[in-house]
Design a protein around this motif. Structure first.
Motif, short mmCIF file in Angstrom:
data_model
loop_
_atom_site.label_atom_id
_atom_site.label_comp_id
_atom_site.label_asym_id
_atom_site.label_seq_id
_atom_site.Cartn_x
_atom_site.Cartn_y
_atom_site.Cartn_z
N LEU A 10 33.91 63.80 13.95
CA LEU A 10 33.76 62.76 14.96
C LEU A 10 32.97 63.27 16.15
N LEU A 15 36.20 62.07 21.86
CA LEU A 15 36.82 61.30 20.80
C LEU A 15 37.84 62.12 20.03
N THR A 17 40.88 62.96 20.55
CA THR A 17 42.23 62.43 20.37
C THR A 17 42.27 61.50 19.17
N LEU A 18 41.25 60.66 19.08
CA LEU A 18 41.15 59.77 17.92
C LEU A 18 41.02 60.59 16.65
N ALA A 21 44.31 62.18 15.71
CA ALA A 21 45.30 61.22 15.24
C ALA A 21 45.00 60.79 13.82
N ARG A 22 43.73 60.68 13.49
CA ARG A 22 43.36 60.16 12.19
C ARG A 22 43.25 61.25 11.12
N ILE B 57 48.17 56.30 9.17
CA ILE B 57 47.19 57.01 10.00
C ILE B 57 47.33 56.46 11.42
N ASN B 58 46.98 57.27 12.40
CA ASN B 58 47.16 56.89 13.81
C ASN B 58 48.62 56.84 14.22
N SER B 235 29.89 62.82 11.78
CA SER B 235 28.87 62.67 12.81
C SER B 235 28.45 63.99 13.42
N ASN B 344 44.86 56.68 24.33
CA ASN B 344 44.64 57.90 25.11
C ASN B 344 43.42 57.79 26.03
#
Lengths: 393, 393
Positions: A10, A15, A17-18, A21-22, B57-58, B235, B344
Motif C-alpha cells: 500500500l 496508509l 494503518t489501513l 488492518a487489512r 478483515i479490518n 503499489s 484512524n
C-alpha cells in the motif's frame, strides 16, 4: 511475512494503518506471467503445504493435459513454469494438499456458478479478439424490472462505435452465454465487444447492438443464481431451466420484458428482419427454442456448440414451425450452426445442421478445432456476425 | 461427493460430459445466507481440514470483532451462523488450517489488489443505496487510449436516467476509488449508481454524469495493476502513485486524456463550474492534489476519508493555490470533507477541514460513525452529491 509484504504494497506511509488492518490473513496474489518463450509462470503462497498443484479444468482439452506440480521456494512461495498445450481461455484451480483453492493472483471469471481462475493464452496466429487501436463500442448495463422473476435484472448491452453521435436505428443481436455463466461472460471471457469492434473497423459486419442477458430466470423469492435442493449454487433447482420447454421463465423474460426494454431504451430497428438470437451451449439451446417458437420476432439464429437441444427434427420439433421449408427459407435470413471437432457435442450439433440440409433449409455450418470452450465460441461469433443483416450493408 | 453435486448442478443430462470434465477438483460455493433474525450462515467445503475459520478483515470494525470458528458437518461441509457486528460492506477470508482462502461462495470484489470475498450486511434503517423501483441510470465502460501509460484504459461512466432520450448537456462528477481498488469499486462496493438513482428520484440532486476512472497509471510496459519489486501486485512499484506529487502520471491521464475523452464522447457541460472531483482514501488525496493544482478545471471538490494527503496548509500547500481566501471562496462552489469517527484517519481528515475553517475557506464537514469502510463512503456520496451544481437546480 505476508503482513510485511502488504504494508509495502500500500506504499504510502500514511496508509499504513489501513494496510496493517487489512493485511491480517489476506492471501496475496501473483499475477500469472507470460514469458517470451511461450511459457507461463505461476506462483502461489502456501508456507505450510506439502503438495501444491495447478489443476487444469476441462482436461484433456484445457490449459494442460495433466495436473502441474508446483515447487516450493523461499518464504512459502510455490511456483511452476509450463508451456500451455493450447491457446484460448482456460479455467484452472490450485490444489493444496487435496483442497481446491481459487488462485487470488488470477483473473477470476464467473463460470461453474463460481468465480473461477482463468488464463487467456494468446494465439500468436489470431488477433480478431485482441484489443486494438480501433474505434471502440461501449458496454452498458441495462437494469430492467422483471415481473416474471420478481427481480430487477441486468443485461449487458454493446453499442457500436458512433452510436451516441448518431440518430440511426440499429439491428440487434441477442447473444446468450452457457450454463453456469452470466451476462458478463460474453464480454469477460468471449471478448464479444472487441470482436465486434474489430469486425466493424474492417467493415466486415454492419453496426449492430448486441444484447447479452442473464440466461437464468428464477421465480420470485428465489435467488438470482439457481440453487440446488441442498443449498449450493447450481441449475438443479427452480429456474435452472430446461431449454427445451416452451413457455419457460427465461423465454417469457426475453419475449415480454427484455425485447420491449431494449426497443424502448435504445434506437433499434424493432422488427424480426433486424433481430437475431444466438448463444453458446445452453444459450444455443435457448436460441433454438425461442427462435423456433417466435419466428415472428427473430429473422436470424446462431447456435454455437449448442448443448441441451435434444434431438432436432425440422418436420416435428417445436410444433412443426420448421416444417414448411419454402416458408422458412423465405423468412429466415441467417441460420448458423457451429461446433468444435474436439467437443463431445460435435455429433449432436452436426445432426442439427444435417437435418436442416436434408430438409432443404438454408443454413451455414462452421466447425473449428476446439472443445467446449471459449476459443471456439469467439471464432463462432467472428464467423456469424458478418452474415447478419445483409440488407444494411 | 463434489463430482456428484456438480453433475446435478448442470442439470441437463446432455451436458453431463461438460459437467464431468469440469467437476474434477472444482471448489463448490455456498452463497452466504441472511437469516430472518439478522444472522448470517456461511458454509465451506473442506473434507480433510482440522480447523476452519471465517476471518473478518479490518478488525475490530469489520464484519465481526474476532475470527469465527466454523463447525464440521456431513460430507466435509463446515458451517457457521453468526450475527454481524455492524451493517455495511465488509471483507473476509476463510482460513483453513492456517492458509487463507477465497470463499468461492461469496461475491468477490476487487480490493486489496486481489479478488476478495465481501459481505454487504443490510442496515435496516437505511435504504438510500438500495435497488428500488425508480428510473435507473446506465453504467457504461468507456475505453480510451492513453499515451501517458501506453495502454487502453477503461473508465466506468454513470449516465443518469433520461440521458439517452435527452439532448441536454450534463455536469460531470469525477469520482475516485481508494488504494488497491479499481474503476469498478464505486459501483460494485459503493453502489454509486443506486445512490444517484435514488437521489434523482427524490429530486435531491441534479442529473449528472459520474465518471469513475482507474486511479493508477503505470508507465508503458508495466502491468495495469502496479507490481511490487518482488513481483506481487501492489503499489510499491512504478505507477503506485504518491498522490502528493504534482505532475504524477494519474494527474496527466486525468487532465490530458480522460477529461477530453469524456467531453468528446458524452454531452457534458465542459467547464469548471460544472465539473467536480471527489474520491475516497487515496482517491481523496488524488482529488485534493488535482483540484488544488487545476482550479481552472474543477469548481467543486469532495474528500471522503482522504488518505495520503499529508499535512494541508491553505497558505502554502500546492504552491499556495488556496492562499487567496476571497478568490477561492468565489471560485469554488462546493468543498466537502468527510471522515469517520472510527477511522484512524479521522484527526488528519478533520485537520483539513479545520485549517480551511481557520483560513475562512467555505467548506462542508460531514462525519459518520464508520471506520475506513464503504458504508461511510456511501454516506459521503449521498451527502455530497446534493450539494453539487446548485445553479442547475
Amino acid at each position: 511475512m505476508q503482513s510485511k509484504v502488504l504494508s509495502l504494497l500500500l506504499g504510502c506511509a500514511c496508509l499504513s494503518t489501513l494496510a496493517l488492518a487489512r493485511s491480517a490473513n489476506a492471501q496475496v496474489g501473483y499475477t500469472p506471467t507470460f514469458n517470451a518463450d511461450g511459457t507461463v509462470t505461476m506462483k502461489f503462497v502456501a508456507p505450510n503445504a506439502t503438495k501444491v498443484q495447478i489443476v487444469p479444468i476441462n482436461k484433456p482439452n484445457g490449459l494442460f493435459k495433466t495436473d502441474i506440480a508446483m515447487t516450493k521456494g523461499d518464504n512459502g512461495v510455490w511456483s511452476a513454469t509450463f508451456k500451455p498445450d493450447r491457446p484460448g481461455f482456460h479455467y484452472y484451480n490450485i490444489n493444496v494438499d487435496g483442497l481446491s483453492m481459487i488462485d487470488p493472483g488470477a483473473t477470476l471469471y464467473w463460470g461453474l456458478f463460481n468465480y473461477t481462475p482463468g488464463l487467456d493464452v494468446p494465439d500468436p496466429n489470431l488477433d480478431f479478439y485482441s484489443l486494438k487501436d480501433v474505434p471502440h463500442g461501449t458496454i452498458r448495463y441495462q437494469l430492467y424490472n422483471s415481473k416474471v422473476t420478481g427481480k430487477t435484472r441486468r443485461a449487458t448491452v454493446y453499442t457500436p462505435p458512433g452510436y451516441d453521435k448518431s440518430t440511426d436505428k440499429y439491428p440487434v443481436l441477442y447473444l446468450q452465454h452457457g450454463a453456469s455463466e452470466n451476462e458478463d461472460s460474453w464480454t469477460h471471457m468471449g471478448k464479444a465487444n472487441l470482436i465486434m469492434d474489430n469486425l466493424l473497423a474492417d467493415k466486415k459486419a454492419v453496426p449492430m447492438i448486441v444484447v447479452m442477458d442473464y440466461g437464468y430466470a428464477t421465480p420470485p423469492g428465489q435467488p438470482v443464481v439457481p440453487t440446488t435442493p441442498d443449498g449450493r449454487r447450481g441449475s438443479g433447482g427452480p429456474g435452472g431451466r430446461n431449454p427445451n420447454t416452451p413457455g419457460n421463465p427465461f423465454e417469457q423474460v426475453m419475449v415480454t420484458e427484455l425485447i420491449p426494454t431494449i426497443d424502448r431504451e435504445f434506437r433499434t430497428l424493432a422488427d424480426r428482419d433486424h433481430r437475431a438470437m444466438a448463444g453458446l451451449s445452453m444459450g444455443g439451446a435457448e436460441s433454438l427454442q425461442i427462435v423456433s417458437t417466435h419466428m415472428d420476432l427473430f429473422g436470424s439464429m446462431g447456435l454455437f456448440h449448442p448443448g441441451g437441444t435434444g434431438p432436432f427434427d425440422p418436420k416435428t420439433s417445436f410444433g412443426g414451425t420448421w416444417a414448411n421449408t419454402e416458408d422458412v427459407n423465405k423468412k429466415m435470413h441467417t441460420i448458423f450452426i457451429a461446433a468444435g471437432t474436439l467437443d463431445n457435442l460435435y455429433n449432436q450439433n452436426k445432426g442439427i445442421h444435417t437435418s436442416m440440409d436434408t430438409a432443404g433449409i438454408k443454413n451455414t455450418w462452421f466447425e473449428s478445432e476446439e472443445a467446449h470452450e471459449w476459443q471456439g465460441w469467439r471464432k463462432d461469433l467472428h464467423e456469424f456476425a458478418p452474415l447478419l443483416f445483409a440488407d444494411k450493408k
